[in-house]
Design a protein around this motif. Sequence first.
Motif, PDB file in Angstrom:
ATOM      1  N   ASP A 230      -3.516  63.589  87.764  1.00 46.63           N
ATOM      2  CA  ASP A 230      -3.945  62.688  86.689  1.00 46.63           C
ATOM      3  C   ASP A 230      -3.889  63.480  85.397  1.00 46.63           C
ATOM      4  O   ASP A 230      -4.877  64.059  84.956  1.00 46.63           O
ATOM      5  CB  ASP A 230      -5.356  62.165  86.966  1.00 46.63           C
TER       6      ASP A 230
ATOM      7  N   ASP B 160      -7.669  60.049  82.851  1.00 47.97           N
ATOM      8  CA  ASP B 160      -8.221  58.721  82.567  1.00 47.97           C
ATOM      9  C   ASP B 160      -8.615  57.955  83.829  1.00 47.97           C
ATOM     10  O   ASP B 160      -9.010  56.794  83.766  1.00 47.97           O
ATOM     11  CB  ASP B 160      -7.234  57.886  81.742  1.00 47.97           C
TER      12      ASP B 160
ATOM     13  N   ILE C 291      -6.587  57.076  86.208  1.00 45.63           N
ATOM     14  CA  ILE C 291      -5.395  56.433  86.770  1.00 45.63           C
ATOM     15  C   ILE C 291      -4.389  57.524  87.096  1.00 45.63           C
ATOM     16  O   ILE C 291      -4.011  58.306  86.228  1.00 45.63           O
ATOM     17  CB  ILE C 291      -4.765  55.414  85.776  1.00 45.63           C
TER      18      ILE C 291
ATOM     19  N   GLU D 157       1.260  55.405  86.414  1.00 45.13           N
ATOM     20  CA  GLU D 157       1.446  55.101  84.991  1.00 45.13           C
ATOM     21  C   GLU D 157       2.908  55.249  84.570  1.00 45.13           C
ATOM     22  O   GLU D 157       3.223  55.160  83.382  1.00 45.13           O
ATOM     23  CB  GLU D 157       0.559  56.018  84.150  1.00 45.13           C
TER      24      GLU D 157
ATOM     25  N   ASN E 139       1.712  56.650  78.281  1.00 42.53           N
ATOM     26  CA  ASN E 139       0.505  56.261  79.008  1.00 42.53           C
ATOM     27  C   ASN E 139      -0.087  57.380  79.855  1.00 42.53           C
ATOM     28  O   ASN E 139      -1.301  57.573  79.877  1.00 42.53           O
ATOM     29  CB  ASN E 139       0.802  55.061  79.925  1.00 42.53           C
ATOM     30  N   HIS E 140       0.784  58.109  80.578  1.00 44.91           N
ATOM     31  CA  HIS E 140       0.251  59.111  81.506  1.00 44.91           C
ATOM     32  C   HIS E 140      -0.324  60.334  80.799  1.00 44.91           C
ATOM     33  O   HIS E 140      -0.957  61.187  81.428  1.00 44.91           O
ATOM     34  CB  HIS E 140       1.337  59.550  82.507  1.00 44.91           C
TER      35      HIS E 140
ATOM     36  N   LYS F  98      -5.386  58.967  77.330  1.00 48.36           N
ATOM     37  CA  LYS F  98      -6.595  58.472  78.009  1.00 48.36           C
ATOM     38  C   LYS F  98      -6.926  57.035  77.640  1.00 48.36           C
ATOM     39  O   LYS F  98      -7.655  56.349  78.352  1.00 48.36           O
ATOM     40  CB  LYS F  98      -7.788  59.385  77.674  1.00 48.36           C
TER      41      LYS F  98
ATOM     42  N   ASP G 125      -4.766  54.597  77.366  1.00 55.28           N
ATOM     43  CA  ASP G 125      -3.882  53.671  78.084  1.00 55.28           C
ATOM     44  C   ASP G 125      -4.132  53.826  79.585  1.00 55.28           C
ATOM     45  O   ASP G 125      -3.784  54.854  80.174  1.00 55.28           O
ATOM     46  CB  ASP G 125      -2.407  53.958  77.773  1.00 55.28           C
ATOM     47  N   ARG G 126      -4.723  52.793  80.194  1.00 59.26           N
ATOM     48  CA  ARG G 126      -5.115  52.892  81.604  1.00 59.26           C
ATOM     49  C   ARG G 126      -4.483  51.816  82.483  1.00 59.26           C
ATOM     50  O   ARG G 126      -4.953  51.557  83.577  1.00 59.26           O
ATOM     51  CB  ARG G 126      -6.636  52.812  81.731  1.00 59.26           C
ATOM     52  N   ASP G 127      -3.428  51.223  82.015  1.00 60.42           N
ATOM     53  CA  ASP G 127      -2.803  50.143  82.771  1.00 60.42           C
ATOM     54  C   ASP G 127      -1.958  50.713  83.905  1.00 60.42           C
ATOM     55  O   ASP G 127      -0.998  51.444  83.672  1.00 60.42           O
ATOM     56  CB  ASP G 127      -1.928  49.282  81.848  1.00 60.42           C
ATOM     57  N   SER G 128      -2.312  50.385  85.159  1.00 59.00           N
ATOM     58  CA  SER G 128      -1.553  50.868  86.304  1.00 59.00           C
ATOM     59  C   SER G 128      -0.297  50.020  86.467  1.00 59.00           C
ATOM     60  O   SER G 128      -0.353  48.791  86.478  1.00 59.00           O
ATOM     61  CB  SER G 128      -2.402  50.787  87.579  1.00 59.00           C
TER      62      SER G 128
END
Length: 323
Positions: free
Chosen positions: A271, A275, A277, A282, A311-312, A315, A317-320
Amino acid sequence: MNIKTHIFIIALIVTALSACKKDDDVDVVVVPPRDRGEQQIKDDALLQDYLKTHFYTLEDVYVNGDNTVEYRTVKLDTIAGDNSDKPSIMDSGLVTTKKITKGDVEYTLYVLGLRTGEGSQKPTFADSTLVTYKGQLPYKNGDKIFDSALNPVWFDLTSVVDGFREALVDFKGASGVSKYNEDGTVTYNDDFGELVVFIPSGLAYFSEARTSIPAYSSLIFNVQLYKVNEADHDRDGIPSYLEDLDGDGMLVMDVDDNTDGDGFVNYLDTDDDGDGILTKNEITVKDLNQDGFITLDEITFYDDNGNGIKNHLDKDDRDSKNK
């Protein structure tokens, strides 16, 4: 606690203080490490002299008890006596140099390239390589072998000395397997990479002595490279070499490659941005040509909030993407 115990403890303290006093009376000489620039000048002179005063021959290696030659190892010898007419390694026409800057010092690797290899991929500085090898010290009167592997072994290039890694990334493995042996081993096509690299101490262990390797030793490695596996140490979908954020070719303990500052650099962190995720959820990865190697154009990165941070690594941006 009884009085005998008190007396015993006091005696221990007095003994310890007395011992410390004796140590204080002894002059301890601490020898600082040699200057890297000055040592490189000495190492380079030594290696150049070695290359000019030695020649090489190739010797067949049999491993499986049959008549199949698995590979050839390089024997190095002094140009003298009956061998006075031998051409030197330096004059072989096969020696190339590679400049490596580490810190403020420029080092020179000398590489005797016998065969570049016909495999599909060169390893990156972070990959895993299947090799046989022989390591020796460049003594004038007989080279001392300090390590070797007759059967192929896997080496993670993040864990070897700099000079070994920097030489290997310019070679390829074999084009494939020619024979599956009864003992479970394989014989690779006779087109694997072959090289001998001459390494100054600054790209080896420098001031740190190892078993059979004195401090400030230059090293010689004769290597046969059979296969390359792309490494993804944390199995997050991003090859480890692409997690070198600052592009310095270093991953181990590199704080500049640790996005969330959690003590685990990105190539070992599932990770990366912390975050909650997982990195692999991500991004989207597709090995489009099915070659087992993931390149940058085969990874889809996202930036949902449009702030210019993937995103990855963000922190916020947490949309999987992989539910």
